[in-house]
Design an enzyme around this catalytic site. Structure first.
Site, PDB file in Angstrom:
ATOM      1  N   THR A  48       0.854  -1.188   0.000  1.00  0.00           N
ATOM      2  CA  THR A  48       0.000   0.000   0.000  1.00  0.00           C
ATOM      3  C   THR A  48       0.888   1.235   0.000  1.00  0.00           C
ATOM      4  OG1 THR A  48      -0.103  -0.061   2.411  1.00  0.00           O
ATOM      5  CG2 THR A  48      -1.920  -1.133   1.204  1.00  0.00           C
ATOM      6  N   TYR A  49       0.251   2.395  -0.072  1.00  0.00           N
ATOM      7  CA  TYR A  49       0.979   3.669  -0.114  1.00  0.00           C
ATOM      8  C   TYR A  49       1.913   3.783   1.082  1.00  0.00           C
ATOM      9  CZ  TYR A  49       1.745   8.656  -0.896  1.00  0.00           C
ATOM     10  OH  TYR A  49       2.317   9.874  -1.141  1.00  0.00           O
ATOM     11  N   MET A  50       3.155   4.164   0.826  1.00  0.00           N
ATOM     12  CA  MET A  50       4.193   4.107   1.857  1.00  0.00           C
ATOM     13  C   MET A  50       4.396   5.403   2.646  1.00  0.00           C
ATOM     14  SD  MET A  50       5.397   5.385  -0.940  1.00  0.00           S
ATOM     15  CE  MET A  50       5.523   4.168  -2.166  1.00  0.00           C
ATOM     16  N   ARG A  51       3.650   6.441   2.326  1.00  0.00           N
ATOM     17  CA  ARG A  51       3.776   7.692   3.077  1.00  0.00           C
ATOM     18  C   ARG A  51       2.528   7.850   3.938  1.00  0.00           C
ATOM     19  NH1 ARG A  51       8.193   9.538   0.753  1.00  0.00           N
ATOM     20  NH2 ARG A  51       8.473   9.606  -1.488  1.00  0.00           N
TER      21      ARG A  51
END
Length: 184
Positions: A48-51
């Site tokens: 999933t989005y890492m930020r």
């Protein structure tokens, strides 16, 4: 077990366990997020989005994770109810934690398609996510104090401690070497 990864925890763990600096971690995570060619499956986003600063896990991901734990490790590793973790105050809950997009895709299944950096980071993310939904490890701990006293000596106390793993719980995701090291 530890909570799933948010960005800062991912960067810390990658630095400590893999020797990756933050920039390298984010570069490799971006590759895993954008997708990696997995043979006939084509381009697949593995994480999933890492930020994110959130520990939130979607209901679908929780169910998939619990099913995978039951299948891979057995029901005795699964808590009665899912483990939930509280994000830091002020965390943006728009994104989930950093987790595998498909828990059924274990790191060893896609090893041949990933370079070393991608495999190591995906493995780290995968293990942490699965572990966060498992039962705690249980240890028997022993502490022995030995006192040395006498007229010609200074009083001293020597302490020896040890622990023996009784149930590996979430440590099962980390492989035998880490579970064995944790027992000492």
């Amino acid at each position: 077990p530890y909570p799933p990864f948010a960005t800062s925890q991912l960067q810390q763990a990658a630095a400590n366990r893999l020797g990756f600096e933050a920039k390298r971690t984010m570069r490799v995570a971006q590759q895993l997020y954008e997708g990696v060619p997995l043979g006939e499956q084509g381009q697949v986003a593995l994480i999933t989005y890492m930020r994110t600063d959130s520990f939130r896990i979607s209901n679908d991901a929780l169910k998939e994770c619990r099913d995978a734990i039951k299948e891979r490790f057995g029901e005795k590793y699964l808590p009665e109810k899912p483990n939930f973790y509280t994000s830091q105050k002020g965390a943006q809950e728009a994104h989930e934690c950093v987790r595998p997009t498909h828990v059924e895709i274990a790191p060893e299944q896609v090893r041949q398609y990933l370079n070393d950096e991608q495999f190591k980071l995906y493995n780290l993310i995968y293990q942490r996510f699965v572990a966060c939904q498992m039962l705690p490890a249980i240890f028997d701990a022993t502490t022995v104090d030995i006192a040395a006293e006498g007229p010609n000596t200074r009083n001293a106390v020597f302490r020896a401690t040890g622990r023996v793993i009784k149930f590996e719980g979430w440590l099962a995701t980390q492989g035998g070497a880490i579970a064995a090291a944790a027992a000492h």
